[in-house]
Enzyme design. Structure first.
Site, short mmCIF file in Angstrom:
data_model
loop_
_atom_site.label_atom_id
_atom_site.label_comp_id
_atom_site.label_asym_id
_atom_site.label_seq_id
_atom_site.Cartn_x
_atom_site.Cartn_y
_atom_site.Cartn_z
N ASP A 145 0.85 -1.21 0.00
CA ASP A 145 0.00 0.00 0.00
C ASP A 145 0.88 1.25 0.00
OD1 ASP A 145 -0.84 0.38 3.57
OD2 ASP A 145 0.99 -0.37 2.59
N ASP A 201 6.76 1.04 1.82
CA ASP A 201 6.44 0.09 0.75
C ASP A 201 7.28 0.37 -0.49
OD1 ASP A 201 3.85 0.93 2.31
OD2 ASP A 201 3.44 -1.11 1.60
N ASN A 247 -2.55 2.56 3.55
CA ASN A 247 -1.98 3.89 3.83
C ASN A 247 -2.80 4.99 3.17
OD1 ASN A 247 0.28 3.27 5.43
ND2 ASN A 247 1.44 2.64 3.61
N THR A 267 2.96 -6.18 2.74
CA THR A 267 3.49 -5.08 3.57
C THR A 267 2.38 -4.05 3.80
OG1 THR A 267 4.21 -3.81 1.63
CG2 THR A 267 5.80 -5.38 2.59
N PHE A 282 -0.79 -0.73 12.52
CA PHE A 282 -1.66 -0.24 11.46
C PHE A 282 -2.14 -1.33 10.50
CE2 PHE A 282 -3.53 2.82 8.67
CZ PHE A 282 -3.30 2.34 7.38
N ASN A 283 -1.23 -2.15 9.96
CA ASN A 283 -1.64 -3.12 8.94
C ASN A 283 -2.67 -4.12 9.48
OD1 ASN A 283 -0.04 -2.03 6.94
ND2 ASN A 283 1.68 -3.41 7.30
N HIS A 318 9.71 0.19 7.95
CA HIS A 318 9.10 -1.10 8.30
C HIS A 318 9.17 -2.15 7.18
CE1 HIS A 318 7.21 1.06 11.68
NE2 HIS A 318 6.83 1.98 10.83
N ASP A 319 8.58 -1.84 6.04
CA ASP A 319 8.29 -2.86 5.04
C ASP A 319 9.49 -3.59 4.43
OD1 ASP A 319 5.45 -0.92 3.85
OD2 ASP A 319 5.62 -2.37 5.49
O1 RIB Z 1 2.67 0.01 10.80
C1 RIB Z 1 3.52 0.14 9.70
C2 RIB Z 1 2.88 -0.36 8.45
O2 RIB Z 1 1.71 0.40 8.17
C3 RIB Z 1 3.76 -0.22 7.20
O3 RIB Z 1 3.45 -1.24 6.29
C4 RIB Z 1 3.35 1.11 6.64
O4 RIB Z 1 3.55 1.19 5.23
C5 RIB Z 1 1.88 1.10 6.93
O5 RIB Z 1 1.24 0.39 5.90
CA CA Z 2 2.84 -0.67 3.99
#
Ligand code: RIB
Ligand code: CA
Length: 318
Positions: free
Chosen positions: A10, A15, A39, A124, A165-166, A239-240
């Site tokens: 996303d 990403d 996102n 991701t 979040f994801n 993160h990703d």
């Molecule tokens: O919490 C971080 C994740 O949420 C990452 O994948 C970032 O791109 C958002 O999607």
């Molecule tokens: Ca992401």
């Protein structure tokens, strides 16, 4: 032999770099990129995937758009983190890489059954597309080598005190994935917060002297601004790419086996990944959980991938 993978994403700043790492590192063979709402809305995350592939010269990887909303709850985007476009910061040229007309789930289904060996899925983003694939085509589980996802946390969340979040964006989808029986590796915040894009890291991208290196520096600079504003982070966690790094070289991301369940009903904890690291409960191991990152070697692989991609695209003449 490079590991065949499909990234479900996303874009999203992190990403974007995950796509570049997967496309630029010879240890993986990026078969396809699929997009999902997270996102930002699906139209924006899909446009951003096209933008990233255009600037990185990734012209031979199909991009397919997937689900525009979570399975059950309404979509809640992270505009505060990634901006109105979902990839704020740099100016992008008009994308020249297009999407394929297939739905993401159909593309993944076709590729899983057409590829000579099982494929690794690297989500991701919210797990809506992956959950829908496993629900519509349960027999595809045997064609999936493993699911290596960025999401969840062994500790606190980042969207609520409990939820990352994801996972929080589509908890029902995450629950389906963790219960699927497909081998799952979870790269959560507890490990991705070790992948901090410090000024030294940004300088390494700038030091490449390529348009792509500069683009990455601009993406990280914007990402740093929102992480500083929202959470007081001195440097943003990328993160990703950690999930991709785990596939590239499992020695980069240390994991332990554990039971992971997704909280769906907690008034304050919905979307939490409850990770039984200490084997306190009698639930079977259903995941590998990332607990450590070889940070220096991670950034070396990230820089090397962008270097390789940047060497492919023509240098802009000054
Ligand atoms: O919490 C971080 C994740 O949420 C990452 O994948 C970032 O791109 C958002 O999607
Ligand atoms: Ca992401």
């Amino acid at each position: 032999m490079p590991v065949p993978i499909i990234i479900d994403c996303d874009p999203g700043h992190d990403d974007a770099l995950a796509i570049m790492l997967a496309a630029g590192d010879p240890a993986v063979d990026l078969l396809a990129i699929t997009t999902v709402a997270g996102n930002q809305t699906l139209d924006k995350t899909t446009l951003n995937a096209r933008r990233v592939c255009t600037v990185a010269g990734i012209t031979d990887v199909p991009i397919a758009a997937g689900c525009g909303r979570p399975l059950v709850q309404a979509l809640s985007v992270a505009e505060d983190v990634h901006g109105v476009s979902g990839l704020d910061g740099p100016m992008f040229p008009e994308p020249t890489v297009d999407v394929v007309p297939e739905h993401a789930v159909d593309l993944i289904h076709r590729m899983l059954n057409g590829h000579p060996e099982p494929v690794t899925l690297v989500p991701t983003a919210p797990l809506t597309n992956i959950a829908l694939l496993l629900t519509r085509f349960p027999q595809d589980a045997s064609r999936i080598r493993e699911i290596v996802l960025m999401g969840g946390s062994t500790e606190r969340g980042n969207r609520t005190p409990a939820a990352e979040f994801n996972i929080l964006t589509d908890p029902e989808a995450a629950d389906i994935v963790f219960r699927s029986g497909v081998p799952v590796t979870m790269c959560g915040l507890n490990v991705t917060h070790q992948a901090l894009a410090t000024p030294e890291v940004v300088a390494r991208f700038e030091g490449l002297g390529t348009p792509l290196g500069d683009m990455c520096a601009e993406l990280l600079t914007f990402f740093a601004s929102t992480y500083r504003t929202l959470w007081g982070f001195p440097h943003p966690p990328l993160h990703d790419p950690v999930a991709v790094a785990r596939v590239i070289d499992p020695g980069l991301v240390h994991c332990v086996d554990a039971n992971v369940v997704v909280e769906l009903h907690g008034r304050y904890t919905r979307g939490a990944t409850v990770v039984d690291l200490l084997r306190d409960v009698d639930r079977p191991v259903n995941a590998r959980v990332a607990v450590g990152l070889e940070t220096d070697r991670f950034w070396d692989r990230m820089i090397a991938a962008v270097t390789a991609l940047g060497a492919r695209t023509p240098r802009e003449r000054g």
